[in-house]
Design an enzyme around this catalytic site. Structure first.
Site, PDB file in Angstrom:
ATOM      1  N   GLU A 160       0.800  -1.229   0.000  1.00 52.97           N
ATOM      2  CA  GLU A 160       0.000   0.000   0.000  1.00 52.97           C
ATOM      3  C   GLU A 160       0.834   1.281   0.000  1.00 52.97           C
ATOM      4  O   GLU A 160       0.687   2.139   0.864  1.00 52.97           O
ATOM      5  CB  GLU A 160      -0.978  -0.028   1.176  1.00 52.97           C
ATOM      6  CG  GLU A 160      -1.918  -1.226   1.117  1.00 52.97           C
ATOM      7  CD  GLU A 160      -2.820  -1.368   2.333  1.00 52.97           C
ATOM      8  OE1 GLU A 160      -2.784  -0.487   3.214  1.00 52.97           O
ATOM      9  OE2 GLU A 160      -3.557  -2.365   2.418  1.00 52.97           O
ATOM     10  N   GLU A 265      -6.476 -10.741  -0.530  1.00 51.40           N
ATOM     11  CA  GLU A 265      -7.361 -10.104   0.455  1.00 51.40           C
ATOM     12  C   GLU A 265      -8.793  -9.967  -0.069  1.00 51.40           C
ATOM     13  O   GLU A 265      -9.445  -8.933   0.098  1.00 51.40           O
ATOM     14  CB  GLU A 265      -6.791  -8.755   0.891  1.00 51.40           C
ATOM     15  CG  GLU A 265      -5.348  -8.857   1.374  1.00 51.40           C
ATOM     16  CD  GLU A 265      -4.816  -7.576   1.990  1.00 51.40           C
ATOM     17  OE1 GLU A 265      -5.612  -6.789   2.540  1.00 51.40           O
ATOM     18  OE2 GLU A 265      -3.581  -7.374   1.926  1.00 51.40           O
TER      19      GLU A 265
END
EC number: 3.2.1.8
Length: 376
Positions: A160, A265
């Site tokens: 991220e 995810e």
């Protein structure tokens, strides 16, 4: 389109009555159906890797051939102080994967969130120098990766790092080292285990700005001769976002860099978001409101059917491009395990995973298996 929806709804009703029983008796499983397509993975928590959550463990062993650590390898857990490592939970996680012949994924080496408080600052709380941060990064990455050398298939090296608009996220790593912290992290990981696969992982990857920035970042790494094997596209999706067509555009754009794609995810929330623009930003937090928790006692039939259709549509996309994808990983075993119940608003009831709160397969599991069996 209308005919497709009618057929899907009929199949959903049929499976909701029969699939759980068939699933138990005929040996069907996700990993068997997807064997020649891609790895099917799941995140596990410490109650599962320790064997305490017996029902979840049985689901994992039967249906999944890859696992990723949900939290126990994040720096705040595994490296809470500069000269202190806590390997007990990570060791248990790796042993669990090995004992069940699973592809083990390490998550994650460098991430601004759930970061050990000491990592980027001195004793007075001021940013450390670039030289000090490089040394700390190298020690952290080298120590962890070498400990599991030859045992972990691949690592989410950086997590991220890019914003929706394509800018670098203004983390402590970026403040101190600029964008160079990313190639350094990949370099240190490769030096620690030359045989391990290395991944970049991020959410909202259907956003055009993030898509373009990640493509550029990966191409730049490759031009410099720095190893990167795959891009992890986090699948934190909702009923109306992202557009499947935009998600597919990103898959193809990332594959165009020459690396493989991993869907990571994966979960599909069915409850409303208090802010549609938070993506999967873990720091987002909103005060509980009853109207934002519409299904505390179960999903209405029509909502459940719509959820099934949407999740099945995404798996149909993954199977369409199975030559580009090496792994699809669910972010949790059963609905009660999901972070979605408490993010971005604590105390809600969500239904984002493939197995329900009674550890039973949802109808979509049967549809995925059927889809996999007919996909060439």
């Amino acid at each position: 389109m209308k005919l497709k929806r009618i057929i899907l709804l009929l199949l959903t009703v049929m499976f909701s009555f029969s699939y759980g029983e068939v699933f138990a008796k005929d040996g069907s499983s996700l990993k068997k159906a997807l064997k020649n397509k891609f790895l099917i993975g799941v995140s596990v928590n410490t109650h599962q890797s320790s064997g305490k959550d017996v029902a979840a463990v049985e689901i994992v062993k039967k249906n999944f051939n890859s696992i990723v650590a949900e939290n126990c390898m994040k720096s705040s857990v595994i490296h809470p102080k500069e000269n202190k490592y806590n390997f007990a939970q990570a060791d248990e996680f790796v042993s669990f994967g090995e004992s069940n012949q699973m592809a083990i994924i390490g998550h994650c080496l460098i991430w601004h969130s759930q970061l050990a408080p000491w990592f980027c600052v001195d004793k007075d709380g001021n940013n450390v120098s670039p030289e000090v941060l490089k040394k700390r990064m190298k020690d952290h990455i080298t120590t962890i990766v070498k400990r599991y050398k030859g045992r972990i298939k691949g690592w989410d090296v950086v997590n991220e790092a890019i914003e929706d608009n394509g800018a670098y996220r203004k983390t402590k790593f970026y403040e101190i080292l600029g964008e160079e912290y990313i190639p350094l992290a990949f370099q240190y990981a490769h030096e620690a285990d030359p045989d391990a696969e290395l991944y970049y992982n991020d959410y909202s990857m259907a956003q055009p700005g993030r898509r373009e920035a990640v493509v550029k970042m990966v191409n730049d790494l490759k031009k410099r001769g720095i190893r990167i094997d795959a891009i992890g596209m986090q699948g934190h999706i909702g009923m109306d976002y992202p557009k499947i067509s935009e998600f597919e555009k990103s898959m193809l754009a990332f594959a165009g860099t020459g690396v493989k794609i991993m869907i990571t995810e994966l979960d599909l929330t069915v409850i409303p978001s208090p802010n549609p623009n938070v993506g999967a930003e873990v720091s987002a937090s909103f005060e509980y409101k009853k109207e934002m928790n519409p299904y505390p006692d179960g999903l209405p039939e029509e909502v459940s059917k719509a959820w099934t259709e949407r999740m099945n549509d995404f798996f149909r996309l993954f199977l369409k491009h199975h030559n580009l994808i090496t792994r699809v990983t669910l972010w949790g075993v059963a609905d009660q395990n999901s972070w979605r119940n408490d993010w971005p608003m604590r105390g809600r009831t969500d239904y984002p995973l493939l197995f329900d709160r009674n550890y039973q397969p949802k109808p979509v599991v049967g549809l995925i298996i059927k889809e996999a069996e007919k996909t060439k």
